[in-house]
Design a protein around this motif. Structure first.
Motif, PDB file in Angstrom:
ATOM      1  N   SER A   3       0.860  -1.174   0.000  1.00 43.54           N
ATOM      2  CA  SER A   3       0.000   0.000   0.000  1.00 43.54           C
ATOM      3  C   SER A   3       0.897   1.224   0.000  1.00 43.54           C
ATOM      4  N   ALA A   4       0.316   2.378  -0.342  1.00 45.88           N
ATOM      5  CA  ALA A   4       1.108   3.601  -0.332  1.00 45.88           C
ATOM      6  C   ALA A   4       1.668   3.863   1.056  1.00 45.88           C
ATOM      7  N   LYS A   5       0.851   3.637   2.084  1.00 48.45           N
ATOM      8  CA  LYS A   5       1.311   3.910   3.445  1.00 48.45           C
ATOM      9  C   LYS A   5       2.444   2.972   3.850  1.00 48.45           C
ATOM     10  N   SER A   6       2.298   1.681   3.552  1.00 51.57           N
ATOM     11  CA  SER A   6       3.346   0.733   3.943  1.00 51.57           C
ATOM     12  C   SER A   6       4.637   0.997   3.180  1.00 51.57           C
ATOM     13  N   LEU A   7       4.519   1.422   1.912  1.00 52.49           N
ATOM     14  CA  LEU A   7       5.704   1.720   1.117  1.00 52.49           C
ATOM     15  C   LEU A   7       6.442   2.937   1.684  1.00 52.49           C
ATOM     16  N   PHE A   8       5.709   4.003   1.942  1.00 53.13           N
ATOM     17  CA  PHE A   8       6.342   5.187   2.519  1.00 53.13           C
ATOM     18  C   PHE A   8       6.901   4.901   3.905  1.00 53.13           C
ATOM     19  N   GLN A   9       6.196   4.087   4.673  1.00 47.52           N
ATOM     20  CA  GLN A   9       6.659   3.772   6.022  1.00 47.52           C
ATOM     21  C   GLN A   9       7.997   3.048   5.967  1.00 47.52           C
ATOM     22  N   GLU A  10       8.121   2.140   5.018  1.00 45.17           N
ATOM     23  CA  GLU A  10       9.378   1.405   4.864  1.00 45.17           C
ATOM     24  C   GLU A  10      10.520   2.348   4.495  1.00 45.17           C
ATOM     25  N   GLU A 131      -1.097  16.793  -4.984  1.00 42.53           N
ATOM     26  CA  GLU A 131      -1.612  15.425  -4.817  1.00 42.53           C
ATOM     27  C   GLU A 131      -0.652  14.569  -4.002  1.00 42.53           C
ATOM     28  N   GLN A 132       0.641  14.698  -4.254  1.00 45.26           N
ATOM     29  CA  GLN A 132       1.613  13.906  -3.504  1.00 45.26           C
ATOM     30  C   GLN A 132       1.607  14.277  -2.021  1.00 45.26           C
ATOM     31  N   MET A 133       1.549  15.575  -1.743  1.00 41.98           N
ATOM     32  CA  MET A 133       1.549  15.996  -0.347  1.00 41.98           C
ATOM     33  C   MET A 133       0.239  15.644   0.344  1.00 41.98           C
ATOM     34  N   GLU A 134      -0.856  15.658  -0.377  1.00 36.67           N
ATOM     35  CA  GLU A 134      -2.127  15.241   0.209  1.00 36.67           C
ATOM     36  C   GLU A 134      -2.080  13.769   0.590  1.00 36.67           C
ATOM     37  N   LEU A 135      -1.421  12.945  -0.243  1.00 29.85           N
ATOM     38  CA  LEU A 135      -1.257  11.534   0.079  1.00 29.85           C
ATOM     39  C   LEU A 135      -0.451  11.367   1.356  1.00 29.85           C
ATOM     40  N   LEU A 136       0.662  12.086   1.459  1.00 31.48           N
ATOM     41  CA  LEU A 136       1.478  12.009   2.676  1.00 31.48           C
ATOM     42  C   LEU A 136       0.713  12.545   3.891  1.00 31.48           C
ATOM     43  N   ARG A 137      -0.047  13.596   3.667  1.00 30.88           N
ATOM     44  CA  ARG A 137      -0.826  14.172   4.772  1.00 30.88           C
ATOM     45  C   ARG A 137      -1.882  13.182   5.265  1.00 30.88           C
ATOM     46  N   THR A 138      -2.491  12.463   4.341  1.00 28.50           N
ATOM     47  CA  THR A 138      -3.508  11.479   4.706  1.00 28.50           C
ATOM     48  C   THR A 138      -2.940  10.408   5.627  1.00 28.50           C
ATOM     49  N   HIS A 139      -1.720   9.966   5.321  1.00 30.95           N
ATOM     50  CA  HIS A 139      -1.149   8.832   6.061  1.00 30.95           C
ATOM     51  C   HIS A 139      -0.234   9.238   7.210  1.00 30.95           C
ATOM     52  N   ILE A 153       3.788  21.874   4.315  1.00 28.66           N
ATOM     53  CA  ILE A 153       4.110  21.846   2.890  1.00 28.66           C
ATOM     54  C   ILE A 153       2.854  21.609   2.065  1.00 28.66           C
ATOM     55  N   SER A 154       1.990  20.718   2.521  1.00 31.26           N
ATOM     56  CA  SER A 154       0.751  20.431   1.801  1.00 31.26           C
ATOM     57  C   SER A 154      -0.101  21.682   1.658  1.00 31.26           C
ATOM     58  N   ASN A 155      -0.215  22.471   2.716  1.00 27.18           N
ATOM     59  CA  ASN A 155      -0.992  23.704   2.653  1.00 27.18           C
ATOM     60  C   ASN A 155      -0.375  24.685   1.650  1.00 27.18           C
TER      61      ASN A 155
END
Length: 262
Positions: A3-10, A131-139, A153-155
């Motif tokens: 998942s996007a979250k697990s990938l970024f977490q790694e 969009e990329q920062m919104e994804l990071l903000r979500t997780h 940064i997202s704002n």
């Protein structure tokens, strides 16, 4: 499960991959800061009211670069060299997207068409950044180390995107509509190809650092290609539409800098 979250977490959990991630991000943001500062200095006389907003855009980008460097320092890490195949901003410039650096290094005033080119390029790339920062903000909004930086940064990226919509619509009303749409389409189609190539390169570098298996690397690469296919046939249209944003005059004030990230 991937998942996007697990990938970024790694990536975040490993010092070497985290340093590469932050170094790539910091380099791109700093480059954007320089570009905007030069454009603000060369704005044509008829667009002088735009110069403070462009300068604010550049100051925000510089701030983001400092934030990513601060995140590395907080973990006792140093920036690492950015592989050339992951250098998104340089690859866009080499593809002729946006204003050439040779033009920005000169002292000749830009034209209104140059400003259209700059804003169209920014509208496309800020869509991606938002969009990329919104994804990071979500997780990761609640992450103890990344949360505050990601939200800030997202704002800012949302403000940048709104500013591009607002200014391009203003220029369209003064007779530049066809040039804007033509430039937006060319930028969007080039950007999605370069984003695909950079994403594949980043995944390859991360895979070597993190020891991903061939099947896992292949699955991730297939995902990148699938996103490109969708963007090539339909998704690019979200990058070229223009609508008056809810955030009005989003770059009308000075850039915000907090002591922690100064």
């Amino acid at each position: 499960m991937l998942s996007a979250k697990s990938l970024f977490q790694e990536i975040i959990d490993n010092d070497e991959s985290f340093a590469l991630f932050c170094s790539i991000a910091a380099s791109g943001e700093s480059q954007g800061g320089w570009e905007n500062a030069r454009i603000a200095a060369l704005v044509p006389p008829d667009e002088r009211d735009l110069a403070p907003k462009i300068a604010r855009h550049g100051a925000d980008e510089d701030k983001h670069g400092r934030i990513f460097n601060a995140l590395m320092r907080k973990r006792g890490l140093e920036p690492v060299p950015v592989p050339s195949d992951t250098d998104y901003t340089t690859l866009l410039e080499r593809a002729g997207i946006g204003l050439a650096h040779d033009k920005l290094r000169a002292d000749q005033p830009l034209t209104v068409q140059d400003i259209v080119t700059y804003l169209a390029h920014s509208r496309v790339t800020e869509q991606r950044a938002s969009e990329q920062m919104e994804l990071l903000r979500t997780h990761f909004a609640d992450h103890p180390d990344l949360g505050r930086a990601v939200k800030m940064i997202s704002n800012d990226e949302d403000n940048h995107l709104a500013y591009c919509h607002e200014e391009l619509l203003r220029l369209a009303r003064t007779g530049h509509g066809r040039a804007i749409q033509r430039t937006l389409r060319a930028c969007a189609l080039a950007e999605i190809r370069i984003y695909r190539d950079v994403s594949l390169a980043v995944m390859a570098h991360m895979g070597r650092i993190l020891g991903w298996s061939r099947p896992r690397a292949a699955i991730l690469a297939a995902g990148v290609h699938a996103v490109y296919v969708w963007e090539r046939f339909a998704g690019w249209r979200r990058m070229v539409s223009l609508a008056m944003p809810e955030r009005r005059d989003p770059l009308g004030g000075p850039a915000t800098v907090t002591p922690e990230f100064a």
